[in-house]
Scaffold this active site. Structure first.
Site, PDB file in Angstrom:
ATOM      1  N   GLY A  56      16.660 -53.275 -29.003  1.00  0.00           N
ATOM      2  CA  GLY A  56      16.650 -51.921 -29.544  1.00  0.00           C
ATOM      3  C   GLY A  56      17.556 -51.855 -30.760  1.00  0.00           C
ATOM      4  O   GLY A  56      17.853 -52.874 -31.376  1.00  0.00           O
ATOM      5  N   ALA A  58      20.723 -51.389 -31.074  1.00  0.00           N
ATOM      6  CA  ALA A  58      21.948 -52.175 -30.962  1.00  0.00           C
ATOM      7  C   ALA A  58      21.619 -53.675 -30.941  1.00  0.00           C
ATOM      8  O   ALA A  58      22.189 -54.451 -31.712  1.00  0.00           O
ATOM      9  CB  ALA A  58      22.720 -51.771 -29.701  1.00  0.00           C
ATOM     10  N   SER A 298      11.163 -31.537 -29.216  1.00  0.00           N
ATOM     11  CA  SER A 298      12.361 -31.423 -30.050  1.00  0.00           C
ATOM     12  C   SER A 298      13.138 -30.149 -29.761  1.00  0.00           C
ATOM     13  O   SER A 298      12.580 -29.070 -29.582  1.00  0.00           O
ATOM     14  CB  SER A 298      11.976 -31.455 -31.513  1.00  0.00           C
ATOM     15  N   ARG A 345      22.979 -28.142 -24.831  1.00  0.00           N
ATOM     16  CA  ARG A 345      22.012 -28.768 -23.930  1.00  0.00           C
ATOM     17  C   ARG A 345      22.335 -28.574 -22.450  1.00  0.00           C
ATOM     18  O   ARG A 345      21.481 -28.187 -21.669  1.00  0.00           O
ATOM     19  CB  ARG A 345      21.952 -30.274 -24.207  1.00  0.00           C
ATOM     20  N   HIS A 420      17.664 -37.781 -19.874  1.00  0.00           N
ATOM     21  CA  HIS A 420      17.325 -38.153 -21.232  1.00  0.00           C
ATOM     22  C   HIS A 420      18.172 -39.322 -21.730  1.00  0.00           C
ATOM     23  O   HIS A 420      17.700 -40.226 -22.399  1.00  0.00           O
ATOM     24  CB  HIS A 420      17.549 -36.898 -22.078  1.00  0.00           C
TER      25      HIS A 420
END
Lengths: 664, 256, 227
Positions: A56, A58, A298, A345, A420
């Site tokens: 990914g 990283a 989003s 959130r 998430h």
């Protein structure tokens, strides 16, 4: 290991390895550390082999950069190509303290916002470094050809994201993750072509090999042929992402798993803050029991959409258009008048859960409960007109309609929170090294930068910061202190690991029980979601802690895995991952129960001030690092409990001072 | 609703494959196509049978893992939609669907509906990058990019590498994939120094992998989940001619 | 010259060669058709046009260009067709066309038909001019090596069988030219949406002109409108 920069005294309460924080002003700490670290002579670099697990943001950026520097790199991913790592799905953007908008942003402000946003559970020095290198990330990405959004003058555009007061988020439509990953992937492919990186796709790490107290390689299974083999290296770095799939339903890709970090944990790497998970408030609700994953919409939708549920539970089954304005409860606007629908959130997520638990959820009833709240654009359409709304949100509306079959212009969207991101991960020191010398952990897989809550657009930033700009230096410092080579995979430690991996595979295939892997995963996930999700209680966690070993025992007695180990066998892959989730979940619940406070994404119902998280800085201003105490390699197949040891790393705040978040 | 599936089953690369028929008796219209296969697979697994192997990961249409032919259409009948985002409401009760893996010499079948798309990685290795070592980048805003170029570049960069273009192309050509990557980089000022060499090498790499050539059918564009335009292929052709016929060999050379 | 060889070896290079030769052949068919319209002006004009074409520099120059183009066009196409066949050794049980057209998908059939047409046409009206050569013609007439173009043409096409052959062959040519002319623009790098729309209109117009002209001549002959 170099001793010259263990400058901060490790407080007495911490009994782990030094965490090597820099001393002196935080603004110059990383620069000074870079100078004090040792270098590897360019001619010697190719003699050092480095394993990177994960491709990914990283992993790919680290593998590419280390390859450019001349190390002999092996990179592993379970997908068919490194370009598919889950970083690709990030939509929103990447933060950087460029201050291009002249709105008062700075490295210090990004640092400050991140520490505060993390609810004071992260390390100041790490966060400062993250903010500092953020600016280099944008330069690097642009040079690689990442097509960020631009203004008509040709310069980069920014937007404000996740309630930040400055516009520091760089974005590429709704595909920022994909574009940044493709940048890192192209750099990685270039190194593969040059021969400095050997890529191993469709290869899953199933164990870490530790020799003489140092990480010296990994044991892997070739997912196509089933062949179990080992790779030896001078250092190993894990960039294998987070563990949100412990909840079964999450916004993570189906393949995301805890296996590599959990296996490293069982080999001696401590796991820090596993209970810190992030729930995203705007995801498309579950439609049925067959649901396989959740799709994030989003957060920007909340800029113009109004969140409501019916006041009266009897109205929940009715068409929303039939519910009169007076019978609707715009609960975010009611409870948090100053932030309203833009509340953070965690707060928006919990409020949605409360409304649904109250029996006022909307949408289809799945297993007896309606879990959804309306996100209504009727007012926005009235105020701005349909064209303006469509301009802003058209593509999101289309995506919603594709999945649900409902037109958001006609019927309000339905939303529900979903797991998430996971802030917890393997414990690392300032050098990104775990408690096992030679094992480094980067990106979401480590615990270091986000504390108890991650700010929007900071995950991409951290993955790339670690891979491009931190690990290449800190790994060199480690490698400079050891001699390269001198080991191969005939060493007993490798053979043992291979045997254990093969034995576990054989065991999974031999059970031939009645229940599918997914059914165990679903049961575990539901339990975790109910008791270790958005709101947690001592009782709930205790019950789950009792239930997990039972479920695990049943798994090892009654799971069915078809096929053999010598072929592409997706059930077997899943089974191995679920077996690890079944062990990991216990430590996660234990961590959640032990942390008797509410902070960031960790909300303990017992610790609140009228619904607001109540942090306990006097007792819990620390990172909880768990040390595995069971047997190293073999799975915990019985009903016995994991009883890890807890180590507390005290967190000291010299720059950002404790404050309580308030959004009322 | 009830769906009948004819699925290609093949146990390994060298094994002989064939179609197998399965009934899915209680399909909900809200299911995604892959969720329908999940349910079928759980039933197969409970019966001790090998589940149907298919590739998938993000299930949000962005990772590019999923994809197979549904009744002769790559990713099925809904435009601009990967198979993971395709929902069963697109079909009707009683439908009979044939599921086949992507077929191309360069995409050998690994198992059932899973194919090996590593040829795409090798095309990228041939030049699908801008050579910039970490740390050597100039200040991001030092090179302005025309907004229309940036937007066009982005349109091409949206490619998810799923391989539907190859699968649908009557010639099994990878031109759309290759051209999209070339357009992404060649439309940006950052991509200029290596533009010619990149174009030449990636086209040659595409040939070496055994993909077919483009005869401008445009079936690829029609099934591309990201709507990537075939006009990129024309740009690729132009660049290739320029690189091979109208530039000196050392122009735009790159490291080997 | 290595660069030309490697250009030819690549699929894009071959396609470009096929496109450029296709363009030349398209030009040839267009001018050939326009020249043949002389048939409507009567025998004298037609024959003097034929005599003009038989000036050695025009005859051999034309033959060199058309012949080379034809060879490269066919050779390149066959190379590409072979590569394409190898690119998908195992086909689909089901395959549903999305955007490809009747024109684009039949290129591999219309191409050979046009080739046969080309060869037969040579045997009909050209090779007879050389003594001892095969001629597919009911009554080939020439004077001093210069064919009597008008009589040869009208004699041939007044035969309904030959006329039908020419009409069918021209329809195939039309299908081939329409996709070929449009596709060639893309292969040669035309990428603007507006330009491509224009190219499509021009391709259609050219196709209509060439095929329409040829069929008009054929019909005129078979219906004895010109004698």
């Amino acid at each position: 290991m170099s001793q010259n920069h263990e400058t901060t005294e490790t407080p007495a309460a911490w009994d782990g390895p030094a965490y090597k924080l820099p001393e002196g002003p935080i603004q110059t700490a990383w620069t000074e550390r870079k100078f004090s670290m040792k270098l590897v002579n360019p001619a010697n670099r190719r003699k050092y082999t480095v394993i990177i697990v994960g491709s990914g943001l990283a992993g790919a950026s680290a593998a590419a950069t280390l390859g450019e520097l001349g190390y002999n790199v092996h990179c592993f991913c379970f997908q068919d190509t490194p370009r598919r790592a889950h970083s690709i799905a990030a939509q929103g953007g990447v933060n950087a303290a460029k201050n291009y908008q002249n709105d008062g942003d700075s490295v210090y402000r990004l640092f400050y916002d991140t520490v505060k946003g993390g609810d004071f559970r992260s390390r100041e020095a790490n966060v400062y470094r993250l903010a500092e290198v953020s600016v280099n990330i944008i330069d690097q990405a642009v040079a690689q050809g990442v097509p960020f959004a631009r203004e008509y003058g040709g310069l980069l555009a920014n937007r404000s994201f996740g309630g930040a007061q400055v516009s520091r988020t760089f974005y590429a439509r709704g595909q920022t993750g994909q574009q940044l990953l493709l940048g890192a992937y192209s750099a990685l492919e270039r190194q593969i072509a040059r021969g400095t990186v050997k890529m191993h796709p469709r290869t899953e790490m199933l164990d870490l090999v530790v020799v003489d107290g140092r990480a010296r390689g990994i044991t892997v299974r070739d997912l196509e042929t089933g062949k179990v083999s080992s790779y030896v290296a001078d250092a190993v770095a894990l960039g294998t992402g987070g563990y949100a799939n412990v909840f079964y339903l999450s916004t993570n890709a189906k393949g995301c798993n805890v296996t590599s970090t959990w296996r490293a944990h069982k080999r001696g790497a401590w796991f820090a803050n596993p209970c810190f998970t992030q729930i995203h408030p705007t995801c498309i609700p579950v439609a049925g029991s067959y649901q396989s994953k959740l799709t994030l919409m989003s957060e920007s939708l909340r800029n113009d959409g109004r969140v409501w549920v019916p006041k009266n539970p009897d109205n929940c089954g009715r068409h929303p258009g039939e519910i009169a304005e007076a019978d609707r409860d715009y609960y975010l606007e009611r409870k948090y008048p100053s932030f309203g629908n833009l509340s953070p959130r965690d707060i928006a997520s919990r409020a949605a859960k409360e409304a649904c638990d109250d029996g006022r959820g909307v949408g289809p009833s799945v297993e007896g409960v309606r879990r959804g709240v309306y996100l209504d654009f009727a007012d926005a359409v009235k105020r701005l007109g349909k064209p303006a709304v469509s301009e802003k949100y058209g593509n999101l509306f289309e995506m919603y309609q594709r999945i649900t079959g409902e037109d958001p212009y006609e019927v309000p969207m339905r939303m529900y929170p979903a797991p998430h991101y996971t802030m917890g991960g393997l414990w690392v020191d300032y050098q990104l090294q775990s408690t096992i010398p030679g094992l480094f952990v980067i990106g979401e897989a480590n615990f270091s930068d986000h504390g108890a809550n991650r700010l929007g657009a900071s995950a991409l930033m951290q993955g790339l910061a670690d891979g491009y700009f931190v690990l290449p230096f800190t790994l060199a410092d480690y490698l400079a202190g050891i001699k390269p080579g001198n080991l191969d995979t005939t060493h007993a430690a490798f053979k043992d690991a291979e045997r254990e991996v093969a034995a576990k595979t054989d065991k999974l295939l031999s059970i031939k029980g009645k229940r599918t892997v997914d059914s165990f995963h679903r049961e575990l996930g539901l339990m975790m979601w109910d008791t270790c999700g958005m709101a947690r209680t001592h009782e709930g966690l205790t019950a789950t802690l009792k239930r997990i070993p039972e479920l695990r025992e049943e798994f090892w007695k009654n799971v069915t895995v078809a096929g053999s180990g010598a072929e592409l066998n997706q059930s077997l892959e899943k089974a191995g991952r679920v077996a690890d989730f079944l062990e990991f979940a216990e430590t996660m619940c234990l961590d959640a129960r032990t942390r008797a406070e509410s902070c960031g994404g960790h909300f303990r119902t017992e610790y609140q001030d009228e619904g607001e998280a109540k942090r306990n800085d006097a007792e819990y201003s620390h990172a909880s690092a768990w040390e595995y105490t069971g047997s190293n390699g073999a799975p915990n197949a019985g009903g016995s409990q994991n009883t890890p040891n807890l180590h507390k790393e005290p967190l000291v705040f010299n720059y950002v001072h404790f404050a309580t978040r308030s959004y009322k | 609703m009830r769906i009948k599936l004819h699925v290609w089953r093949q146990s390994g690369r060298d094994a002989k494959g064939d179609f197998e028929t399965h009934e899915c008796p209680d399909v909900s219209e809200h299911m995604s196509f892959l969720e329908m296969l999940d349910v079928l697979n759980e039933r197969l697994e409970s019966a001790g049978k090998a589940p149907i192997a298919f590739e998938h990961d993000c299930r949000e249409g962005i990772c590019g893992s999923c994809g197979f032919m549904i009744n002769g259409q790559a990713h099925g009948p809904q435009p601009r939609t990967t198979v993971c985002q395709l929902h069963m409401r697109t079909f009707k009760d009683g439908d009979e669907l044939t599921l086949e893996p992507w077929r191309a010499k360069a995409f050998p079948v690994v198992r059932d509906l899973v194919v090996d798309r590593s040829a795409f990685d090798r095309i990228i290795q041939a030049g699908g990058y801008i050579s910039t070592n970490t740390g050597s980048a100039p200040e991001a805003n030092s090179v302005p990019v025309r907004k229309d170029s940036a937007d066009k570049s982005f349109d091409a960069a949206a490619c998810i590498g799923c391989g539907a273009c190859v699968a649908m192309c009557p010639n099994a050509s990878a031109s759309l994939f290759t051209a999209a990557k070339l357009a992404h980089m060649n439309l940006l000022p950052q991509g200029q120094p290596e533009r010619l060499v990149r174009g030449e090498r990636m086209v040659v790499a595409m040939d070496v992998e055994g993909f077919g050539h483009c005869t401008n059918h445009s079936d690829c564009e029609a099934v591309c989940p990201k709507g990537i335009s075939v006009t990129n292929i024309a740009m690729m052709n132009r660049g290739f001619v320029e690189a091979t016929l109208f530039s000196s060999p050392r122009e735009g050379s790159t490291e080997d | 010259m290595n660069f030309l060889l490697s250009f030819w070896r690549s699929t894009v290079g071959t396609k470009v060669v096929v496109a450029v030769t296709g363009l030349l052949l398209l030009g040839f068919t267009l001018f050939h058709m326009i020249g043949n319209l002389q048939v409507f002006s009567g025998p004298e004009e037609m024959d003097s046009y034929g005599a003009f074409l038989h000036k050695p520099e025009i005859l051999w120059g034309g033959r060199a260009v058309v012949g080379t183009s034809m060879v490269l066009h066919v050779w390149g196409t066959m190379k590409l067709v072979r590569q394409t066949a190898a690119a998908r050794p195992e086909g689909y049980r089901k395959w549903t066309a999305q955007a490809s057209t009747f024109y684009s998908r039949t290129m591999k059939f219309t191409g050979p038909i046009v080739l046969i047409y080309f060869v037969v046409h040579l045997l009909n009206l050209t090779t007879g001019a050389e003594p001892g050569h095969i001629a597919l013609h009911p009554n080939y007439l020439q004077t001093n090596g210069v064919p009597k173009a008008f009589e040869n043409l009208t004699a041939l096409l007044s035969n309904p069988l030959w006329a039908s052959f020419y009409i069918v062959a021209n329809l195939a040519l039309g299908v081939h030219l329409f996709h070929g002319a449009y596709s060639m623009c893309k292969t040669l790098g035309l990428s603007g949406q507006r330009q491509l729309r224009l190219a499509r209109v021009i391709a259609a117009a050219l196709t209509f002109t060439v095929v329409g002209g040829n069929i008009a001549i054929t019909l005129a002959c078979v219906l004895q409108l010109v004698k």
